[in-house]
Design an enzyme around this catalytic site. Structure first.
Site, PDB file in Angstrom:
ATOM      1  N   TYR A   1      39.686  16.336 -18.752  1.00  0.00           N
ATOM      2  CA  TYR A   1      38.957  17.136 -17.816  1.00  0.00           C
ATOM      3  C   TYR A   1      38.920  18.031 -17.086  1.00  0.00           C
ATOM      4  O   TYR A   1      38.339  17.634 -15.715  1.00  0.00           O
ATOM      5  CB  TYR A   1      37.791  16.260 -17.979  1.00  0.00           C
ATOM      6  CG  TYR A   1      37.864  15.257 -19.300  1.00  0.00           C
ATOM      7  CD1 TYR A   1      36.770  15.792 -20.346  1.00  0.00           C
ATOM      8  CD2 TYR A   1      37.839  13.738 -19.268  1.00  0.00           C
ATOM      9  CE1 TYR A   1      37.279  15.054 -21.476  1.00  0.00           C
ATOM     10  CE2 TYR A   1      38.109  13.129 -20.306  1.00  0.00           C
ATOM     11  CZ  TYR A   1      37.156  13.258 -21.933  1.00  0.00           C
ATOM     12  OH  TYR A   1      37.008  12.615 -22.564  1.00  0.00           O
TER      13      TYR A   1
ATOM     14  N   TYR B   1      27.363   9.496 -26.231  1.00  0.00           N
ATOM     15  CA  TYR B   1      28.718  10.057 -26.111  1.00  0.00           C
ATOM     16  C   TYR B   1      29.546   8.864 -26.839  1.00  0.00           C
ATOM     17  O   TYR B   1      30.113   7.743 -26.159  1.00  0.00           O
ATOM     18  CB  TYR B   1      29.750  10.277 -24.733  1.00  0.00           C
ATOM     19  CG  TYR B   1      30.986  10.668 -25.011  1.00  0.00           C
ATOM     20  CD1 TYR B   1      31.493  11.388 -24.764  1.00  0.00           C
ATOM     21  CD2 TYR B   1      31.643   8.695 -24.214  1.00  0.00           C
ATOM     22  CE1 TYR B   1      32.876  12.099 -24.828  1.00  0.00           C
ATOM     23  CE2 TYR B   1      33.231   9.786 -25.157  1.00  0.00           C
ATOM     24  CZ  TYR B   1      33.857  10.976 -24.361  1.00  0.00           C
ATOM     25  OH  TYR B   1      35.173  10.451 -24.815  1.00  0.00           O
TER      26      TYR B   1
ATOM     27  N   ASP C   1      29.138   1.478 -31.501  1.00  0.00           N
ATOM     28  CA  ASP C   1      30.080   1.997 -30.819  1.00  0.00           C
ATOM     29  C   ASP C   1      30.913   0.708 -29.464  1.00  0.00           C
ATOM     30  O   ASP C   1      29.827   1.457 -28.619  1.00  0.00           O
ATOM     31  CB  ASP C   1      30.021   3.258 -30.454  1.00  0.00           C
ATOM     32  CG  ASP C   1      31.465   4.019 -29.682  1.00  0.00           C
ATOM     33  OD1 ASP C   1      31.767   2.907 -29.326  1.00  0.00           O
ATOM     34  OD2 ASP C   1      31.528   5.599 -28.977  1.00  0.00           O
TER      35      ASP C   1
ATOM     36  N   LYS D   1      39.371   0.296 -25.728  1.00  0.00           N
ATOM     37  CA  LYS D   1      39.808   0.580 -24.173  1.00  0.00           C
ATOM     38  C   LYS D   1      40.144  -1.113 -23.701  1.00  0.00           C
ATOM     39  O   LYS D   1      41.532  -0.815 -23.780  1.00  0.00           O
ATOM     40  CB  LYS D   1      38.308   0.701 -24.171  1.00  0.00           C
ATOM     41  CG  LYS D   1      38.182   1.999 -23.540  1.00  0.00           C
ATOM     42  CD  LYS D   1      37.007   2.899 -22.940  1.00  0.00           C
ATOM     43  CE  LYS D   1      36.101   4.203 -23.095  1.00  0.00           C
ATOM     44  NZ  LYS D   1      37.698   5.067 -22.137  1.00  0.00           N
TER      45      LYS D   1
END
Length: 416
Positions: free
Chosen positions: A6, A134, A236, A265
């Site tokens: 990014y 996202y 998700d 994560k």
């Protein structure tokens, strides 16, 4: 040269270098010590250099670090699969491992589409998702994410499905508040159910898309509509899982079980990249057959990596034995108390849930220069667009958490 994520590398400057970490503290090469306010992209829930996790990794490394799961299995993988089935919503009885949250989402979407194909419904290939959602940076994950900086470069080659509105009103919204969004979803399902394979959402909180929080009532309605119209429901929980919203999994706020759920994560406490895609019996059984025609033909090289499975197991043990959900309740109370004392005409809204605190400003330029300011003040925070947020490790002490919020207050007061 190292290519950073990014980042426009043409303008990239020399970045600070981390050399050590302990607890919530990050130590940089230049001697600065920072409180990590975002758990290193929301994963380092036990802090850095945790002795119990370190010992578990060292013990497993002394046996073997990795072996392919194709044609072989091993105890850490078997034990982690069993643990995930035990702690996730009832009915998610089958676990497919991969090496990142994005890949976990890819597996979920491939599973949903092939599920219907295996049952003879060849036209059910479209995916429904929420506005501002996202779900990762790989291609299928980008297709179900809302158009943004994350995916705009590939807009002309993405085969997008349907995007529906997030319900308004926040976590405590009434049934009347969420009904228009429910009606929109049902209208879409009723008109296109023969084409729709699944509805994917980040339950309760959209994280990277702006930290929008919405009502469990919407998830309950979505579950009913998915059942009614023969659509799979995918949660998700890559960002929301393992306590971040105040429940072990965000699905628990609604009391529903999705057909497929993705975790990542915090699964491995930030030590090793890993993810898992869980499915119900009905989904898993649709892949059973006499040959490979119906099998799920996906297999990341490092799926069920022994080190990753080992640290994930030990992380789950720490969460359970140390009553982390109580710690998260205390974190939330401090966030709410301190946020109540922050006001500014620049603020568009404040919100929190579990160990997530968000201050949204009206103009992203208000946050220009904040990251460098925070580092100079001894805190590591990275705003996203117009959102200044914190998602600290669960081991953070009250005074450390308050110092992070004081830093946020100081910046906002300085900008007023």
């Amino acid at each position: 040269m190292l290519w950073h994520p990014y980042t426009q590398m043409k303008h990239a400057s020399r970045l600070p270098k981390m050399v050590a970490g302990n607890g919530v503290m990050m130590e940089l090469e230049d001697g600065r010590k920072l409180i990590d306010g975002i758990s290193s992209w929301w994963s380092v829930i036990h802090g850095y250099n945790h002795p119990v996790l370190n010992a578990a990794l060292a013990k497993q490394a002394g046996k073997f670090a990795h072996v392919m799961l194709g044609g072989l299995t091993h105890e850490p993988a078997l034990q982690l699969a069993e643990a995930l089935v035990r702690i996730t919503p009832a009915g998610l009885n089958h676990v497919f491992f991969s090496d990142s949250g994005s890949i976990g989402v890819e597996v979920a979407l491939k599973t949903a589409i092939q599920h219907w194909k295996n049952l003879g419904h060849l036209g059910k290939t479209k995916i429904v998702s929420l506005k501002n959602g996202y779900h990762g940076d790989t291609f299928k994950a980008m297709e179900v994410s809302d158009d943004s900086d994350f995916s705009r470069a590939f807009a002309d080659v993405l085969h997008r499905g349907y995007i529906v509105d997030i319900p308004p009103g926040g976590f405590d919204a009434t049934a009347a508040d969420v009904q228009p969004a429910v009606d929109q979803l049902e209208q879409l399902f009723s008109s296109n159910s023969e084409r729709i394979a699944a509805f994917i959402v980040e339950p309760i909180v959209q994280c990277a898309g702006g930290f929008h929080i919405y009502s469990p009532l919407y998830l309950q309605a979505a579950r009913e509509l998915c059942n009614k119209y023969n659509v799979l429901l995918i949660f998700d929980e890559v960002a929301t899982g393992f306590g971040r919203t105040g429940k072990l999994f965000a699905a628990e706020h609604a009391g529903v079980t999705p057909d497929i759920m993705v975790v990542g994560k915090a699964l491995t406490a930030g030590y090793v990249g890993h993810a898992a895609t869980l499915s119900t019996d009905a989904v898993f059984n649709s892949f059973l057959g006499a040959d490979y025609e119906k099998a799920l033909m996906h297999g990341p090289t490092f799926m069920a990596n022994a080190l990753a499975c080992t640290v994930a197991l030990k992380s789950i043990e720490l969460i359970e034995q140390n009553d982390y959900l109580s710690k998260i309740t205390q974190i939330n109370a401090i966030i709410n108390r301190e946020f109540d004392t922050i006001s500014s005409p620049h603020i568009a809204g404040k919100r929190s849930i579990g160990a997530i605190g968000v201050i949204e400003v009206k103009d992203a330029t208000t946050l220009s220069g904040f990251k460098a300011f925070a580092m100079d003040e001894g805190v590591w925070l990275r705003p996203i667009g117009k959102v200044l947020y914190l998602m600290p490790p669960y081991i953070i002490e009250p005074d450390e958490l308050i110092s992070i919020i004081n830093l946020m207050r100081k910046w906002i007061n300085r900008s007023t």
